[in-house]
Design a protein around this motif. Sequence first.
Motif, PDB file in Angstrom:
ATOM      1  N   ASP A  88     -23.412  38.665 -77.865  1.00  0.00           N
ATOM      2  CA  ASP A  88     -23.466  37.719 -76.756  1.00  0.00           C
ATOM      3  C   ASP A  88     -23.249  38.515 -75.468  1.00  0.00           C
ATOM      4  O   ASP A  88     -22.313  39.319 -75.383  1.00  0.00           O
ATOM      5  N   THR A 141     -23.082  38.123 -71.268  1.00  0.00           N
ATOM      6  CA  THR A 141     -23.019  37.207 -70.126  1.00  0.00           C
ATOM      7  C   THR A 141     -23.734  37.732 -68.898  1.00  0.00           C
ATOM      8  O   THR A 141     -23.988  36.976 -67.969  1.00  0.00           O
ATOM      9  N   ARG A 192     -23.722  34.314 -67.373  1.00  0.00           N
ATOM     10  CA  ARG A 192     -22.610  33.572 -67.979  1.00  0.00           C
ATOM     11  C   ARG A 192     -23.054  32.302 -68.707  1.00  0.00           C
ATOM     12  O   ARG A 192     -22.369  31.285 -68.686  1.00  0.00           O
ATOM     13  N   SER A 216     -28.682  36.182 -69.158  1.00  0.00           N
ATOM     14  CA  SER A 216     -27.675  36.123 -70.223  1.00  0.00           C
ATOM     15  C   SER A 216     -28.335  35.618 -71.501  1.00  0.00           C
ATOM     16  O   SER A 216     -29.339  34.910 -71.462  1.00  0.00           O
ATOM     17  N   ARG A 220     -27.336  34.795 -75.957  1.00  0.00           N
ATOM     18  CA  ARG A 220     -26.402  34.820 -77.090  1.00  0.00           C
ATOM     19  C   ARG A 220     -27.112  34.350 -78.344  1.00  0.00           C
ATOM     20  O   ARG A 220     -28.037  33.531 -78.312  1.00  0.00           O
TER      21      ARG A 220
END
Length: 112
Positions: free
Chosen positions: A50, A52, A78, A104, A106
């Motif tokens: 992940d 950010t 983020r 970002s 994830r």
Amino acid sequence: MKALTISVMAAALLASGASAAAKDSPARQGELVLYQDTNFNGDNYTVDRDNTFIHTDWNIRSIALYPGEKWQIYNKPRFQGDCLILTDNLPDAATMGINGQVPSARRVVDKH
């Protein structure tokens, strides 16, 4: 016994198919790879956790991920802003409206 043999053979075929798909993918397991050019060419940036804040000196033109994985990519750092969930490689990121950075990202982990 015959049912067990068929099950084992089916499992082996599925495993070999997954191996072939993994071999064809530019990304390894647990990776999202961002590319400068379409069709997974040019400079690349690998996301393996992940993240950010992602920044490259070039716009993202294609994205690769490992078969069977899902990644969320955001248009702001983020994990803010609009989110796209990727489930397959994108040889041309513009087809999904990605024309710049991916600030970002994830990995989506399915919880069973």
